[in-house]
Design a protein around this motif. Structure first.
Motif, PDB file in Angstrom:
ATOM      1  N   GLY A  18      -0.861   9.014  -0.082  1.00 18.37           N
ATOM      2  CA  GLY A  18       0.560   8.914   0.241  1.00 18.37           C
ATOM      3  C   GLY A  18       0.915   7.762   1.159  1.00 18.37           C
ATOM      4  N   ILE A  19       0.126   6.705   1.110  1.00 16.45           N
ATOM      5  CA  ILE A  19       0.390   5.525   1.937  1.00 16.45           C
ATOM      6  C   ILE A  19       1.270   4.570   1.129  1.00 16.45           C
ATOM      7  CG2 ILE A  19      -0.638   3.549   3.120  1.00 16.45           C
ATOM      8  CD1 ILE A  19      -3.201   5.305   3.435  1.00 16.45           C
ATOM      9  N   PRO A  20       2.448   4.216   1.628  1.00 15.04           N
ATOM     10  CA  PRO A  20       3.351   3.341   0.863  1.00 15.04           C
ATOM     11  C   PRO A  20       2.697   2.001   0.538  1.00 15.04           C
ATOM     12  CG  PRO A  20       4.501   4.336   2.724  1.00 15.04           C
ATOM     13  CD  PRO A  20       3.049   4.642   2.914  1.00 15.04           C
ATOM     14  N   ILE A  21       2.823   1.575  -0.705  1.00 16.48           N
ATOM     15  CA  ILE A  21       2.316   0.271  -1.135  1.00 16.48           C
ATOM     16  C   ILE A  21       3.439  -0.737  -0.958  1.00 16.48           C
ATOM     17  CG2 ILE A  21       1.444  -1.094  -3.067  1.00 16.48           C
ATOM     18  CD1 ILE A  21       0.149   1.453  -4.145  1.00 16.48           C
ATOM     19  N   THR A  22       3.204  -1.729  -0.130  1.00 15.15           N
ATOM     20  CA  THR A  22       4.233  -2.733   0.148  1.00 15.15           C
ATOM     21  C   THR A  22       3.999  -3.945  -0.755  1.00 15.15           C
ATOM     22  OG1 THR A  22       2.909  -3.517   2.026  1.00 15.15           O
ATOM     23  CG2 THR A  22       4.671  -1.948   2.494  1.00 15.15           C
ATOM     24  N   GLU A  23       3.401  -4.981  -0.216  1.00 13.78           N
ATOM     25  CA  GLU A  23       3.190  -6.218  -0.987  1.00 13.78           C
ATOM     26  C   GLU A  23       1.707  -6.419  -1.208  1.00 13.78           C
ATOM     27  OE1 GLU A  23       4.377 -10.978  -0.737  1.00 13.78           O
ATOM     28  OE2 GLU A  23       5.033  -9.591   0.829  1.00 13.78           O
ATOM     29  N   ARG A  24       1.229  -6.011  -2.386  1.00 15.77           N
ATOM     30  CA  ARG A  24      -0.201  -6.145  -2.676  1.00 15.77           C
ATOM     31  C   ARG A  24      -0.590  -7.601  -2.888  1.00 15.77           C
ATOM     32  NH1 ARG A  24      -4.201  -5.234  -2.720  1.00 15.77           N
ATOM     33  NH2 ARG A  24      -5.188  -4.177  -4.475  1.00 15.77           N
ATOM     34  N   HIS A  25      -1.840  -7.889  -2.559  1.00 16.79           N
ATOM     35  CA  HIS A  25      -2.418  -9.227  -2.671  1.00 16.79           C
ATOM     36  C   HIS A  25      -1.716 -10.241  -1.761  1.00 16.79           C
ATOM     37  CE1 HIS A  25      -4.949  -7.656  -5.800  1.00 16.79           C
ATOM     38  NE2 HIS A  25      -3.883  -7.237  -6.452  1.00 16.79           N
ATOM     39  N   HIS A  26      -1.162  -9.707  -0.674  1.00 18.92           N
ATOM     40  CA  HIS A  26      -0.746 -10.520   0.464  1.00 18.92           C
ATOM     41  C   HIS A  26      -1.713 -10.143   1.575  1.00 18.92           C
ATOM     42  CE1 HIS A  26       1.409 -11.682   4.099  1.00 18.92           C
ATOM     43  NE2 HIS A  26       2.202 -12.433   3.364  1.00 18.92           N
ATOM     44  N   ALA A  27      -2.417 -11.114   2.133  1.00 19.22           N
ATOM     45  CA  ALA A  27      -3.546 -10.809   3.015  1.00 19.22           C
ATOM     46  C   ALA A  27      -3.163  -9.923   4.196  1.00 19.22           C
ATOM     47  CB  ALA A  27      -4.188 -12.104   3.509  1.00 19.22           C
ATOM     48  N   LEU A  28      -2.018 -10.159   4.814  1.00 22.87           N
ATOM     49  CA  LEU A  28      -1.626  -9.332   5.954  1.00 22.87           C
ATOM     50  C   LEU A  28      -1.187  -7.951   5.500  1.00 22.87           C
ATOM     51  CD1 LEU A  28      -1.150  -8.806   8.902  1.00 22.87           C
ATOM     52  CD2 LEU A  28       1.079  -9.956   8.715  1.00 22.87           C
ATOM     53  N   GLN A  29      -0.408  -7.872   4.436  1.00 21.58           N
ATOM     54  CA  GLN A  29       0.049  -6.560   3.960  1.00 21.58           C
ATOM     55  C   GLN A  29      -1.126  -5.708   3.484  1.00 21.58           C
ATOM     56  OE1 GLN A  29       3.144  -5.362   4.334  1.00 21.58           O
ATOM     57  NE2 GLN A  29       3.502  -7.283   5.416  1.00 21.58           N
ATOM     58  N   ASP A  30      -2.084  -6.312   2.800  1.00 18.08           N
ATOM     59  CA  ASP A  30      -3.277  -5.571   2.389  1.00 18.08           C
ATOM     60  C   ASP A  30      -4.064  -5.086   3.607  1.00 18.08           C
ATOM     61  OD1 ASP A  30      -2.658  -5.889  -0.249  1.00 18.08           O
ATOM     62  OD2 ASP A  30      -4.315  -7.227  -0.739  1.00 18.08           O
ATOM     63  N   SER A  31      -4.106  -5.899   4.655  1.00 16.10           N
ATOM     64  CA  SER A  31      -4.792  -5.501   5.886  1.00 16.10           C
ATOM     65  C   SER A  31      -4.099  -4.292   6.518  1.00 16.10           C
ATOM     66  CB  SER A  31      -4.820  -6.665   6.879  1.00 16.10           C
ATOM     67  OG  SER A  31      -5.538  -7.760   6.368  1.00 16.10           O
ATOM     68  N   LEU A  32      -2.782  -4.320   6.561  1.00 12.33           N
ATOM     69  CA  LEU A  32      -2.025  -3.209   7.155  1.00 12.33           C
ATOM     70  C   LEU A  32      -2.220  -1.926   6.360  1.00 12.33           C
ATOM     71  CD1 LEU A  32       1.225  -5.174   8.030  1.00 12.33           C
ATOM     72  CD2 LEU A  32      -0.247  -4.026   9.689  1.00 12.33           C
ATOM     73  N   MET A  33      -2.216  -2.023   5.029  1.00 10.08           N
ATOM     74  CA  MET A  33      -2.411  -0.829   4.203  1.00 10.08           C
ATOM     75  C   MET A  33      -3.838  -0.303   4.326  1.00 10.08           C
ATOM     76  SD  MET A  33      -0.102  -1.643   0.810  1.00 10.08           S
ATOM     77  CE  MET A  33      -0.595  -3.369   0.612  1.00 10.08           C
ATOM     78  N   THR A  34      -4.806  -1.211   4.390  1.00 11.63           N
ATOM     79  CA  THR A  34      -6.195  -0.788   4.591  1.00 11.63           C
ATOM     80  C   THR A  34      -6.367  -0.140   5.958  1.00 11.63           C
ATOM     81  OG1 THR A  34      -6.974  -2.560   3.143  1.00 11.63           O
ATOM     82  CG2 THR A  34      -8.599  -1.573   4.605  1.00 11.63           C
TER      83      THR A  34
END
Length: 244
Positions: free
Chosen positions: A199-215
């Motif tokens: 249930g973690i919102p997916i924002t902008e995939r394959h953007h290095a910072l956004q992927d870091s925040l989701m991880t």
């Protein structure tokens, strides 16, 4: 002219690892201090052990790289770095890092479509040495975390070796490996599928910072489960993972 040739020979020796950072920093190359910093930071990392630090107190950097392809030994290059600090399980979005990198080669169309990073966007971006220096300064001595970290470690190691003749000494935890341990039997361990599952919102995939925040959000979920299993320190977790 003779003096310039002498400096050139010394600089070539440094690049091959034959001159110390202190000497190299006096040679006048624009990258000398950055190289010296990277080599010194990497050497200092070997001196510390974080295995006895409780996981709930551990300070980490979750990171991600975007690249032109999958093989750093065949001409592929890093085109962006992203990272965020997690302290005591809390994601500190105000302590984040993001930079494009000029790969000094064309970005394939498939990668442009995937990442949204165009050749025009990177043409005035800093070069690899500058961004690598800033990234390593941001990381400091912290533990690194990434999802499917093999790709990122391969490119980071290649960049460190090519620029500074060192290999990565930082420990890197892989959230995919942790997911396979905590949630065996899933059909997919891709970042997208794990984010959806939790249930973690997916924002902008394959953007290095956004992927870091989701991880980092995924790490937060898994950290709670790890501690619930009475696995207290990083050393405990490594010992447990080595048995499974």
């Amino acid at each position: 002219m003779k003096e310039q040739k002498g400096v050139g020979r010394m600089w070539s020796l440094y690049k091959m690892g034959g001159v110390t950072p202190a000497i190299a920093s006096m040679l006048g190359s624009p990258n000398a201090q950055q190289m010296a910093f990277i080599r010194n930071a990497n050497r200092e990392q070997r001196k510390q052990s974080m295995l006895d630090i409780p996981l709930k107190e551990l300070e980490i950097v979750v990171f991600d790289l975007e690249t032109t392809g999958f093989n750093p030994n065949n001409g592929d290059e890093i085109i962006s770095f992203g990272a965020v600090v997690v302290r005591g399980g809390e994601i500190i979005e105000s302590e984040s890092f993001y930079s494009l990198v000029n790969p000094k080669r064309l970005i394939p169309r498939a990668i442009v479509d995937l990442t949204g990073i165009t050749n025009e966007m990177v043409q005035d971006a800093p070069d690899l040495m500058e961004v690598l220096h800033d990234f390593m300064a941001f990381v400091g001595r912290r533990l690194l975390v990434a999802h499917a970290s093999g790709h990122d470690k391969q490119f980071l190691n290649a960049a460190l070796w090519r620029t500074s003749k060192v290999s990565l000494n930082h420990r890197v935890l892989d959230t995919m490996m942790i997911a396979k341990w905590l949630e065996p039997g899933l059909e997919s361990y891709s970042l997208d599928d794990l984010l959806i599952k939790h249930g973690i919102p997916i924002t902008e995939r394959h953007h290095a910072l956004q992927d870091s925040l989701m991880t980092a959000e995924l790490w937060h979920v898994y950290l709670r489960r790890i501690v619930e299993r009475n696995i207290i320190t990083l050393g405990d977790m490594y010992a447990y993972l080595s048995k499974h």
